[in-house]
Design a protein around this motif. Structure first.
Motif, PDB file in Angstrom:
ATOM      1  N   PRO A 119       0.832  -1.221   0.000  1.00 56.12           N
ATOM      2  CA  PRO A 119       0.000   0.000   0.000  1.00 56.12           C
ATOM      3  C   PRO A 119       0.860   1.264   0.000  1.00 56.12           C
ATOM      4  O   PRO A 119       0.477   2.279  -0.575  1.00 56.12           O
ATOM      5  CB  PRO A 119      -0.802  -0.101   1.298  1.00 56.12           C
ATOM      6  CG  PRO A 119      -0.656  -1.480   1.796  1.00 56.12           C
ATOM      7  CD  PRO A 119       0.553  -2.078   1.165  1.00 56.12           C
ATOM      8  N   TYR A 120       2.014   1.206   0.647  1.00 58.37           N
ATOM      9  CA  TYR A 120       2.878   2.378   0.707  1.00 58.37           C
ATOM     10  C   TYR A 120       3.429   2.700  -0.679  1.00 58.37           C
ATOM     11  O   TYR A 120       3.516   3.865  -1.082  1.00 58.37           O
ATOM     12  CB  TYR A 120       4.030   2.144   1.701  1.00 58.37           C
ATOM     13  CG  TYR A 120       3.627   2.232   3.165  1.00 58.37           C
ATOM     14  CD1 TYR A 120       2.528   1.540   3.654  1.00 58.37           C
ATOM     15  CD2 TYR A 120       4.354   3.004   4.062  1.00 58.37           C
ATOM     16  CE1 TYR A 120       2.162   1.614   4.990  1.00 58.37           C
ATOM     17  CE2 TYR A 120       3.999   3.082   5.410  1.00 58.37           C
ATOM     18  CZ  TYR A 120       2.900   2.383   5.864  1.00 58.37           C
ATOM     19  OH  TYR A 120       2.537   2.463   7.190  1.00 58.37           O
ATOM     20  N   GLN A 121       3.817   1.657  -1.405  1.00 63.05           N
ATOM     21  CA  GLN A 121       4.335   1.879  -2.760  1.00 63.05           C
ATOM     22  C   GLN A 121       3.230   2.414  -3.670  1.00 63.05           C
ATOM     23  O   GLN A 121       3.469   3.270  -4.524  1.00 63.05           O
ATOM     24  CB  GLN A 121       4.891   0.570  -3.331  1.00 63.05           C
ATOM     25  CG  GLN A 121       6.203   0.152  -2.678  1.00 63.05           C
ATOM     26  CD  GLN A 121       6.632  -1.256  -3.075  1.00 63.05           C
ATOM     27  OE1 GLN A 121       5.803  -2.096  -3.420  1.00 63.05           O
ATOM     28  NE2 GLN A 121       7.930  -1.505  -3.022  1.00 63.05           N
ATOM     29  N   ALA A 122       2.030   1.924  -3.477  1.00 61.37           N
ATOM     30  CA  ALA A 122       0.909   2.416  -4.293  1.00 61.37           C
ATOM     31  C   ALA A 122       0.668   3.895  -4.021  1.00 61.37           C
ATOM     32  O   ALA A 122       0.439   4.693  -4.943  1.00 61.37           O
ATOM     33  CB  ALA A 122      -0.353   1.594  -4.006  1.00 61.37           C
ATOM     34  N   ALA A 123       0.761   4.281  -2.738  1.00 63.12           N
ATOM     35  CA  ALA A 123       0.563   5.691  -2.388  1.00 63.12           C
ATOM     36  C   ALA A 123       1.673   6.562  -2.970  1.00 63.12           C
ATOM     37  O   ALA A 123       1.422   7.668  -3.460  1.00 63.12           O
ATOM     38  CB  ALA A 123       0.519   5.839  -0.863  1.00 63.12           C
ATOM     39  N   ASP A 124       2.909   6.041  -2.955  1.00 64.49           N
ATOM     40  CA  ASP A 124       4.020   6.782  -3.569  1.00 64.49           C
ATOM     41  C   ASP A 124       3.747   7.025  -5.052  1.00 64.49           C
ATOM     42  O   ASP A 124       3.968   8.122  -5.577  1.00 64.49           O
ATOM     43  CB  ASP A 124       5.331   5.974  -3.458  1.00 64.49           C
ATOM     44  CG  ASP A 124       5.878   5.952  -2.034  1.00 64.49           C
ATOM     45  OD1 ASP A 124       5.454   6.796  -1.224  1.00 64.49           O
ATOM     46  OD2 ASP A 124       6.718   5.078  -1.749  1.00 64.49           O
ATOM     47  N   ALA A 125       3.301   5.988  -5.707  1.00 61.15           N
ATOM     48  CA  ALA A 125       3.115   6.072  -7.160  1.00 61.15           C
ATOM     49  C   ALA A 125       2.023   7.068  -7.534  1.00 61.15           C
ATOM     50  O   ALA A 125       2.092   7.726  -8.575  1.00 61.15           O
ATOM     51  CB  ALA A 125       2.799   4.685  -7.722  1.00 61.15           C
ATOM     52  N   LEU A 126       1.013   7.193  -6.688  1.00 63.22           N
ATOM     53  CA  LEU A 126      -0.055   8.166  -6.972  1.00 63.22           C
ATOM     54  C   LEU A 126       0.536   9.555  -7.175  1.00 63.22           C
ATOM     55  O   LEU A 126       0.107  10.325  -8.024  1.00 63.22           O
ATOM     56  CB  LEU A 126      -1.060   8.235  -5.820  1.00 63.22           C
ATOM     57  CG  LEU A 126      -2.032   7.086  -5.630  1.00 63.22           C
ATOM     58  CD1 LEU A 126      -3.030   7.444  -4.535  1.00 63.22           C
ATOM     59  CD2 LEU A 126      -2.761   6.741  -6.914  1.00 63.22           C
ATOM     60  N   GLU A 127       1.520   9.873  -6.340  1.00 61.28           N
ATOM     61  CA  GLU A 127       2.082  11.223  -6.394  1.00 61.28           C
ATOM     62  C   GLU A 127       2.959  11.440  -7.617  1.00 61.28           C
ATOM     63  O   GLU A 127       3.313  12.558  -7.934  1.00 61.28           O
ATOM     64  CB  GLU A 127       2.869  11.499  -5.108  1.00 61.28           C
ATOM     65  CG  GLU A 127       1.985  11.304  -3.889  1.00 61.28           C
ATOM     66  CD  GLU A 127       2.258  12.280  -2.771  1.00 61.28           C
ATOM     67  OE1 GLU A 127       3.203  13.061  -2.889  1.00 61.28           O
ATOM     68  OE2 GLU A 127       1.501  12.256  -1.794  1.00 61.28           O
ATOM     69  N   ALA A 128       3.324  10.348  -8.272  1.00 58.66           N
ATOM     70  CA  ALA A 128       4.181  10.478  -9.459  1.00 58.66           C
ATOM     71  C   ALA A 128       3.362  10.538 -10.751  1.00 58.66           C
ATOM     72  O   ALA A 128       3.914  10.707 -11.834  1.00 58.66           O
ATOM     73  CB  ALA A 128       5.162   9.315  -9.509  1.00 58.66           C
TER      74      ALA A 128
END
Lengths: 813, 229
Positions: A119-128
């Motif tokens: 979930p943390y990686q998914a949240a990071d990717a949203l911002e990119a």
């Protein structure tokens, strides 16, 4: 044997041991091997064109498996369906896609989805993800949105953003108003609320290629309806989807609808061949899960100086948000307009509803759904009327109540109230609250307040607290509902309910219900029903729900329907089992069927109770099916599936009394006493009934005093966290005094009515009436909710109290 | 009670205000991400800190009497550690702003909201979760769990583990004999949407009586493993 006493007993809930030990299984708790995590990119704009979306940087981040935009899946998902397409109004249902393609329409509108290993990686990717928006003018309030110059959400698909214009009328309203001795009118706002189930929504989908089947764990109040709607959106055949919803952490209506992202998760699981999980955080819940209420009402009442109400006229602007959610059109119309005469014998009634789309999150059913809105305006305008004609609000109510001998009573809008004793609950509530003494105390406090004000010369500085007493009488329609009626209003399905009752060879019983309790306690109360009907021990009954592979198609839990409707299905299934069991028992006892008596789980020949066959023995024989066990021609087995379509709705009712103390220095309102007298017919488990009433009152009080979902003019939800949206704590809420009367529903096999929403329906106007009552000497007729200290302080600071006591303020004019 | 209902967007979160520039931002973005940003934004040596944050750290915690050693990302929230790394799903997540209390656990003898700590901050600590009360067995309830059951102090059950842990702290560490008002204040960091709190308050009153009487008889009823040191 004590089994017959299960019905009506305060049995501890069987749900609780797993829940108090942390062993509940909520959607977020389900973990599957190789599970990956989805996160949705949501629009920061309330209204904007999507010019471009660049997902390249996001795709390159560690752990990211896929990034998908609305355009990528446009051909793979159908629009989010609306299941209540009104029949008596032209309704425009815009195409609203699970991921927006070229335009966003509210802050929180999803435009892309990321799937990553954590979930943390998914949240990071949203911002990119880079999205280029062209902002458009937004419109957030419903009265502006349907004006000719308002920005259009769906261009010409929905002219004037008007999804529907619905009208209902009966009697001769014009004449009632023309001949009225007195009329009152008011603009009343039923502010937008956030349902706030403490468990946010979520879904986990797993595709099994070996069987070409999908399993979806989801936060749902209606697993079968979810399965059907997910099938409609994804094109995956219904029988290839299994929906499981074990424990659900509150719903209050917000987990009825099927949401776009849920279908996206299902699609991704099938495309990626990986289990995909998505769980909202609270901010996401607040901007994307449906909201409730949000009506602007123009209310007029016609009456006589003797207190008779002769007519009521309502124009409602209902804010529906940016798309028509699953049940949304029915909430401000059928569930609202038809109940506007409430418990009163008002013959002339007119209601006009404008259902308006705006750049806000969709509004759909929230606890009470339409009925709190109707009760609020009726109970507020009745109080305003009572004050105008200088009559005690309790007397006005008594004068206009439908009398107890008038049932079944056909309302001007065509409903048939099943049973009621409205005056009975009101008188009981007055008695418990000590109404007469309260009025005396109120007058004394007011006198002392005025004296103190005069002495100090600075009224505002007085330490005296004012008392206000508010009444609210209600009747509500629940136990939805007879299929022929709900179908005629445009609802997509009937609202019957299913039950399978299976007596196993050992005599243990499994009950499979189409209802899906998630806090209401029916795992317990349904076991009480079955234990009482079949005469078996409570612990020998298991109640199964929330899995479409286990239970027959069912409509789910909402609208206070589960106990009356799903409970009705269980009763009839049990009775059919008893009929068959009686035949088998007669065969075993070598007697005529007519001579068999069934009592407390035992079958015996009349007059010979000593030689009996227990239900377990009969069950064993039914599965043995030898010639000595089953009469010829009878099928083996002992189970029954019943689809119960109720002949009518049920109509619980009651009166609540709220006593508030208003701090004249700070404007703070404190509830001193809260008395609820409700009548939901026969009660299966009074402990659970009281719990439902408590929780309902809390949510209604919260609307009156604290909660409001606030948008700024650009369409930002400024109350998008629990720091900003004021869900009350234990410290702010009072204890409640509850009592009940018992007027059974004559058409229900057990005489029961629903009770899940009564507290919410009754309490909001009781509190507002109390505060307005406390401030009546300051010339206050109405204050818009929530009644926060600032609003009250401003009134106290800017106006002088009139010196008359409330009972002699106005003379008829 | 403050006027919370009509307040403006003065969120306690560290999320940036809405900007007008084009570019992807998530309206419902994750709290996990924000936590990381707020830390990095507060420091001058951002790149050094980013490097430090991107590494993993080994922590050791004792949870419900069992010692766990795990390698974690520095930004991992304690609640996610408890749920996803230790598999203890009884601790729930209901918000991302420290308001709802569904994630309440006992850490070093104090009740904490585990969504508001990083797992690395719990290094070397002892933690008690709902699973650690009465061994997590449904047949063997702690008096507070029993009182919630007997008094119908729960409905959907989602907030319940947090409320029970908060009540546990209140009654065993803070105030064994609270008044109704003290109970209401003591659990005011935990939100329940179903019960209206009436029966929760009753449950805690009843649990307090049970615990006091147990103590008076010198009977050990507290079966939490943490309590057996």
């Amino acid at each position: 044997m004590a089994v017959a006493t299960f019905f009506g007993a305060r049995v501890n809930r069987r749900e609780d041991p797993r829940l108090v030990t942390g062993n509940g299984l909520y959607t977020a708790d389900v973990v599957l091997p190789n599970m990956v995590h989805a996160a949705f990119l949501r629009s920061p704009y309330a209204h904007a064109r999507i010019k471009s979306i660049n997902t390249e940087k996001a795709k390159a981040l560690p752990g990211v498996i896929v990034v998908v935009t609305g355009k990528d899946i446009a051909s793979k998902l159908n629009p989010v369906p609306c299941a209540w397409q009104l029949t008596n109004a032209e309704i425009k249902v815009p195409k609203y896609y699970p991921l927006e393609i070229d335009k966003v329409r509210y802050v929180g509108d999803p435009v892309a989805v990321v799937v990553a290993e954590t979930p943390y990686q998914a949240a990071d990717a949203l911002e990119a993800i880079e999205v280029e928006y062209e902002p458009l003018q937004a419109v957030v309030d419903q009265e502006s949105a349907c004006k000719p110059d308002a920005p259009l959400l769906y261009d010409n698909d929905v002219p004037n953003n008007l999804a529907f214009h619905w009208k209902i009328s009966s009697g001769d309203v014009s004449r009632a108003f023309a001949e009225a001795e007195v009329t009152v009118k008011e603009r009343l706002v039923n502010q937008r609320l956030l349902p706030t189930a403490i468990e946010p929504r979520g879904a986990l989908a797993q595709y099994n290629p070996s069987k070409d089947e999908l399993t979806v764990w989801i936060t749902s109040q209606n697993p079968h309806v979810h399965r059907l709607l997910l099938s409609l959106m994804t094109g995956i055949p219904e029988h290839k989807i299994r929906v499981i919803s074990q424990d659900v952490g509150g719903g209050f209506g917000s987990k009825i609808p099927c949401y776009g992202p849920e279908a996206v998760v299902v699609l991704l699981a099938k495309e990626l061949l990986l289990p995909v999980k998505w769980i909202e955080d609270r901010r996401e819940n607040y901007v994307s899960t449906i909201h409730g209420r949000d009506h602007v009402e123009y209310v007029e009442l016609a009456g006589k100086f003797d207190g008779t109400i002769t007519g009521i006229k309502v124009i409602t602007y209902a804010n529906l948000g940016a798309w028509l959610s699953t049940a949304a059109p029915g909430v401000p119309t059928i569930l609202f307009g038809t109940m506007l005469s409430g418990p009163y014998k008002i013959k002339n009634l007119e209601c006009e509803v404008f259902g308006v789309l705006t750049n806000t999150t969709a509004v759909d059913a929230y606890r009470g759904a339409g009925r709190p809105e109707a009760t609020f305006i009726l109970e507020r305008i009745v109080d305003i009327f009572a004050r105008k004609i200088n009559m005690d609000p309790s007397e006005v109510r008594i004068k206009n109540f439908i009398p107890r001998d008038a049932f079944p009573y056909t309302t001007p809008t065509g409903l048939t109230y099943d049973s009621g004793d409205y005056e009975g609950t009101l008188r009981r509530a007055l008695e418990i609250s000590g109404y007469k003494d309260l009025r005396e105390e109120q007058a004394a406090r007011l006198k002392s307040f005025l004296q103190e004000s005069t002495e100090t010369g600075k009224r505002k500085r007085t330490k005296e607290k004012l008392i206000g007493i508010g009444l609210s009488s209600y009747v509500e329609v629940c136990g939805l509902g007879p299929s022929s009626i709900v179908r005629s209003t445009g609802f997509a399905l009937g609202l019957w309910e299913s039950a399978t009752v299976r007596v196993h060879p050992s005599g243990k019983v499994s009950v499979f219900t189409g209802g899906h309790p998630h806090g209401q306690g029916e795992e317990t109360t349904f076991a009480q029903i079955v234990a009482s009907e079949l005469g078996v021990n409570l612990e020998d009954v298991e109640v199964v729900h929330g899995d479409t592979d286990k239970v027959p198609f069912g409509m789910g839990t909402y609208g206070s329907r589960t106990t009356p409707v799903a409970g009705g299905a269980i009763v009839f299934a049990c009775r059919k089992i008893k009929e068959k069991a009686r035949k088998i028992a007669a065969h075993l006892l070598e007697a005529r069927e007519d001579d068999i008596v069934f009592d407390s789980g035992r079958f015996y020949v009349r007059g010979s109770p000593g030689t009996a066959k227990t239900l377990a023995e009969v069950a064993w024989a039914s599965y043995g099916a030898g010639s000595s066990e089953l009469p010829s021609g009878l099928e083996p087995g002992l189970e029954n599936t019943t689809f119960y379509d109720p002949p009518n709705f049920v109509f619980p009712f009651g009166t609540h009394v709220c006593v508030v103390e208003v701090d004249t220095e700070t404007g703070q309102v404190k509830i001193k006493k809260y008395v609820a007298v409700d009548d939901c017919g026969k009660q299966i488990n009074p402990m659970i009934v009281e719990g439902q009433v408590h929780g309902g009152i809390a949510q209604g009080v919260a609307q009156a005093l604290w909660e409001a979902a606030v948008y700024d003019k650009d369409g930002n939800l400024v109350t998008s966290t629990l720091s900003d949206y004021a869900v009350p704590t234990a410290y702010e809420l009072p204890s409640y005094e509850t009592a009940s009367t018992e007027t059974p529903s004559p058409h229900h096999p057990l005489g029961i009515k629903g009770v899940g929403e009564t507290g919410t329906i009754a309490s909001t106007p009781a509190v507002v009436n109390a505060v307005c009552d406390a401030l009546s000497n300051f010339g206050v007729k109405n204050i818009d909710m929530p009644l926060v200290p600032e609003k009250i302080w401003r009134i106290l600071s800017s106006s002088s109290p009139r010196l008359e006591s409330p009972s002699s303020t106005t003379s008829p004019s | 009670m403050s006027e919370r209902g009509a307040s403006s967007s003065s969120s306690r979160e560290s999320s940036p205000p809405h900007s007008t520039e084009a570019g992807g931002r998530s309206g419902g973005s994750s709290s996990k991400r924000k936590k990381k940003k707020s830390v990095s934004g507060a420091q001058s040596g951002i790149s050094d800190l980013e490097a430090a944050l991107s590494g993993r750290k080994t922590i050791q915690v004792k949870v419900n009497g069992r010692v766990y050693q795990r390698e974690v990302e520095p930004r991992l929230l304690l609640v996610d550690f408890i749920r996803d790394h230790l598999g203890l799903k009884g601790t729930h997540i209901g918000c991302d702003t420290t308001n709802c209390g569904a994630c309440t656990v006992i850490l070093g003898g104090k009740s904490v909201k585990s969504c508001t700590m990083f797992a690395v901050q719990a290094d070397g600590e002892e933690i008690l979760t709902i699973e650690g009360l009465a061994n997590g067995k449904q047949q063997e309830l702690h008096p507070i769990q029993k009182a919630f059951w007997d008094n119908h102090g729960l409905q959907c059950g989602f907030c319940t583990p947090g409320l029970i842990m908060q009540a546990y702290w209140l009654l065993t560490s803070e105030n064994p004999n609270p008044t109704e008002e003290e109970i209401r204040l003591g659990i005011s960091g935990n939100l329940c949407r179903c019960t209206g709190y009436h029966n929760i308050v009753k449950a805690i009153q009843s649990a307090a009586t049970m615990l006091r009487s147990a103590r008076a008889q010198e009977q050990v009823v507290v079966t939490a493993r943490e309590g057996r040191r």
